[in-house]
Design an enzyme around this catalytic site. Structure first.
Site, PDB file in Angstrom:
ATOM      1  CG  HIS B 147       0.144  -0.060   0.731  1.00  0.00           C
ATOM      2  ND1 HIS B 147       1.318  -0.647   0.301  1.00  0.00           N
ATOM      3  CD2 HIS B 147      -0.533   0.262  -0.381  1.00  0.00           C
ATOM      4  CE1 HIS B 147       1.333  -0.665  -1.021  1.00  0.00           C
ATOM      5  NE2 HIS B 147       0.227  -0.115  -1.453  1.00  0.00           N
ATOM      6  CB  SER B 268      -0.614  -0.945  -4.265  1.00  0.00           C
ATOM      7  OG  SER B 268       0.555  -0.248  -4.006  1.00  0.00           O
TER       8      SER B 268
END
Lengths: 122, 318
Positions: B147, B268
């Site tokens: 992502h 992330s």
């Protein structure tokens, strides 16, 4: 014999349930089920706040998964997130302002949500 | 008689199910082919991906898996100093952000000198999608979350990204590098399936020769109890500063590793790594991806499985 019948019945319904639910590992989320959450972040004078960090935190047992990416508001104080069905607290934070939490519920029927967020100076 | 009728009915329905099951399977969709493999690698510019993995010197087979060796680099600095728009910690409450990905009290500590190995092989990623963390896996390749390079909601690759290895606020001891290509897999770009949330960035310069890179490994079976560390660039702290927290693998699933390290938005893509494993060196087990959700009070990363391992090797070798 009653116990045996009950056992078969349980086995049968377990089989049916498994077929209906399918395997968790092979399922993939349907992107069209997501709710688009947009927002504008301003100060108390209505001036847009850029570079405010916006993050949807899943609340309770529903909601998510949410990627742990850092998204900031643009020059117009605007942001966009897509979230799966569930409940969230949208956290908005920016240096010099008080942190704000805004509850949002995303449902299958609610495809878009728009938030107007005012941050107060510390 | 009643019993006999019950069992006959049961047998009839069961036989029906067994007969009908293959039909429903066919109706549900075609039998997967190689192109349906969720680990099929894809590139942002549509370029062909050479399936040739690095030579055997880089990859070592073990009894129940394999690893790719890390390297410390030559540590030649190339300082960049800049003004980060005066961005500091985004909130006065940032030191105690009682959010879901912080499990209990916030136990993250700031990495005092990110210019030392292995912290210098961890990069701060800025892109039009958002800010993330990544880690060098070769001289010009960064591993990160899917992502961080592709947004399945808008169905778009990142249009640009800049990475800063070992960044420490306003200082980048190894300068910066630009992305020239992004990689992920169809399981993420087509299906948006979080089980396949991983990717990579190919850089325009070989900064890994200076910073070094992480080893990484896969193994079959449980990783529960393995001590690990997560270090990255959270968005709630002073901009561009690196923070870490140690824990252990709490749960091993087919596609995910689950742990209680405190993390936050911006981490992330961070490595979930062991300080040492055989000759792998500093060795990554997973790519951090998600915070707490679904009522489970833990954070999660995409596990480096055999397939993920293979793709990281392929991307490293492009």
């Amino acid at each position: 014999m009653l116990k045996l019948k009950t056992g078969f019945a349980l086995l049968f319904f377990s089989l049916c349930f498994s077929l209906l639910v399918g395997c968790e590992g092979s399922s993939s989320p349907d992107l069209t089920d997501k709710t688009k959450v947009t927002g504008n972040v301003t100060d108390t004078t209505g001036a847009p706040i850029a570079q405010a960090l916006v993050f949807p935190e899943p609340a309770g047992e529903t909601g998510g998964p949410i990627p742990e990416i850092a998204k900031f508001t643009d020059e117009q104080g605007h942001f966009t997130w897509y979230v799966p069905v569930g409940t969230y607290n949208f956290i908005i934070q920016k240096q010099g302002f008080l942190l704000k939490r805004v509850p949002v519920t995303a449902t299958e029927s609610k495809k878009t949500v728009h938030l107007r967020i005012i941050l107060y100076r510390e | 008689m009643k019993n006999s009728l019950f069992f006959r009915s049961f047998a009839f329905i069961l036989a029906g199910l067994v007969t009908f099951l293959p039909v429903t399977s066919v109706l549900a969709g075609p039998v997967p082919t190689s192109s349906d493999n969720p680990h099929t690698p894809v590139a942002s510019d549509g370029s062909q991906i050479d399936p040739h993995a690095p030579g055997s010197d880089d990859i070592v087979q073990t009894d129940n898996g394999a690893y790719s060796k890390g390297a410390k680099g030559n540590n030649v600095r190339q300082w960049e100093r800049f003004v980060t728009d005066g961005r500091k910690s985004p909130s006065a409450t940032a030191d105690k952000p009682s959010t879901e990905s912080i499990i209990g009290s916030d136990s993250r500590t700031r990495v005092k000198d990110p210019s030392v190995y292995p912290y210098r092989a961890i990069v701060h990623i800025e892109s039009n999608i958002g800010n993330c963390t990544g880690w060098m896996i070769g001289s010009d390749t960064v591993a990160t979350a899917g992502h961080c390079v592709y947004d399945p909601d808008s169905k778009k690759w990142a249009s640009w990204a800049k990475v800063y290895p070992g960044r420490n606020g306003d200082e980048a001891p190894f300068g910066s590098a630009n992305a020239k290509r992004f990689y992920s897999v169809t399981g993420w770009t087509v299906q948006g399936n979080h089980n396949h949330d991983y990717g990579a960035i190919k850089l325009d310069k070989s900064v890994g020769n200076q910073t070094g890179w992480f080893g990484y490994r896969w193994q079959s079976g449980s990783l529960n109890g393995v001590n690990e560390n997560i270090s990255g660039y959270p968005g709630d702290k002073d901009y561009g500063t690196q923070w870490e927290h140690r824990d252990q693998i709490r749960e091993t699933t087919t596609y995910k590793l689950i742990y209680n390290n405190d993390t936050y938005a911006g981490q992330s893509g961070a490595p979930v790594y062991q300080d040492s494993y055989q000759n792998c060196g500093v060795c990554s087990l997973a790519i951090h991806a998600n915070g707490v959700y679904g009522g489970k009070n833990s954070n999660r990363g995409t596990r480096i499985t055999k397939e993920v391992f293979h793709n990281l090797n392929i991307w490293k070798n492009q």
